[in-house]
Write an enzyme that holds these catalytic residues in place. Structure first.
Site, PDB file in Angstrom:
ATOM      1  N   ALA A  94     -61.197 -41.163 -50.463  1.00  0.00           N
ATOM      2  CA  ALA A  94     -62.345 -40.468 -51.046  1.00  0.00           C
ATOM      3  C   ALA A  94     -62.724 -41.022 -52.414  1.00  0.00           C
ATOM      4  O   ALA A  94     -63.902 -41.087 -52.769  1.00  0.00           O
ATOM      5  CB  ALA A  94     -62.036 -38.973 -51.161  1.00  0.00           C
ATOM      6  N   GLU A  95     -61.723 -41.431 -53.178  1.00  0.00           N
ATOM      7  CA  GLU A  95     -61.973 -41.874 -54.547  1.00  0.00           C
ATOM      8  C   GLU A  95     -62.537 -43.292 -54.621  1.00  0.00           C
ATOM      9  O   GLU A  95     -63.458 -43.561 -55.390  1.00  0.00           O
ATOM     10  CB  GLU A  95     -60.673 -41.801 -55.360  1.00  0.00           C
ATOM     11  CG  GLU A  95     -60.189 -40.395 -55.655  1.00  0.00           C
ATOM     12  CD  GLU A  95     -61.027 -39.693 -56.710  1.00  0.00           C
ATOM     13  OE1 GLU A  95     -61.923 -40.322 -57.293  1.00  0.00           O
ATOM     14  OE2 GLU A  95     -60.780 -38.498 -56.940  1.00  0.00           O
ATOM     15  N   SER A  96     -61.953 -44.209 -53.873  1.00  0.00           N
ATOM     16  CA  SER A  96     -62.323 -45.624 -54.047  1.00  0.00           C
ATOM     17  C   SER A  96     -62.508 -46.395 -52.748  1.00  0.00           C
ATOM     18  O   SER A  96     -62.893 -47.562 -52.783  1.00  0.00           O
ATOM     19  CB  SER A  96     -61.238 -46.333 -54.860  1.00  0.00           C
ATOM     20  OG  SER A  96     -60.033 -46.396 -54.095  1.00  0.00           O
TER      21      SER A  96
END
Length: 200
Positions: A94-96
């Site tokens: 989700a982040e990167s």
């Protein structure tokens, strides 16, 4: 894209000189001009040589072995901080989306998108180092879980929006970005567990 022989020679010569000139790894910058010629330099003067050019080059040539290496780091960090490795991987997705050079406009960096202050608090010297970033992000995730009684919804909301905002609303803050983030991580988490996508 093909290179003219003379340009190929110059590139090879430049790289050989760079390797000969220093016993340590050189900072190599690159860009492609309008004619499709690749330019390299370890001491850029042209403003087309930028750190972003270098990062884009590294992204393009990232090996699949890097992704397998992430799994090793994920397992180690998950074990160290008593986390489900599938959850750690879901946060990274989700982040990167597994881009260890990811950098947000707010300054969050690396696989688990650590803000500079958070990285410092979690003993991360280089947020673009995959092992350090995963360990620091996992440490912070564990901290959020402990802070909110192992409530995964609130811990993920705090990871995204900060613990102060979660405490303020005593729930997931009503920020569209945070609500979407929690849903995305949980969806990734469920998918990872069901499909056992983590390699041990």
């Amino acid at each position: 894209m093909s290179l003219a022989p003379t340009h190929t020679y110059h590139i090879i010569l430049t790289l050989l000189l760079l390797n000969w000139a220093s016993p340590v790894e050189a900072e190599v910058y690159t860009f492609v001009d309008d004619k499709g010629i690749i330019h390299f330099s370890n001491a850029p003067q042209d403003n087309r040589f930028t750190e972003q050019n270098k990062i884009n080059y590294l992204r393009k040539h990232r090996r699949q072995a890097d992704i397998r290496e992430y799994d090793y780091f994920i397992n180690g960090a998950a074990q160290k901080f008593s986390l489900d490795p599938h959850l750690v991987k879901a946060v990274i997705q989700a982040e990167s989306n597994f881009d260890c050079y990811a950098l947000s406009h707010r300054g969050a960096a690396g696989l688990m998108q650590l803000m500079p202050a958070t990285a410092g608090d979690m003993s991360v010297d280089n947020s673009f180092n995959a092992r350090q970033n995963i360990e620091g992000g996992s440490r912070y995730l564990r901290k959020m879980l402990d802070m909110f009684g192992n409530n995964i919804y609130l811990a993920l909301a705090a990871y995204n929006a900060g613990p102060t905002n979660v405490k303020k609303y005593k729930n997931i803050p009503p920020y569209p970005e945070t609500v979407k983030y929690v849903r995305t991580v949980l969806k990734n988490y469920s998918h990872n567990k069901q499909n056992a996508v983590l390699r041990y």
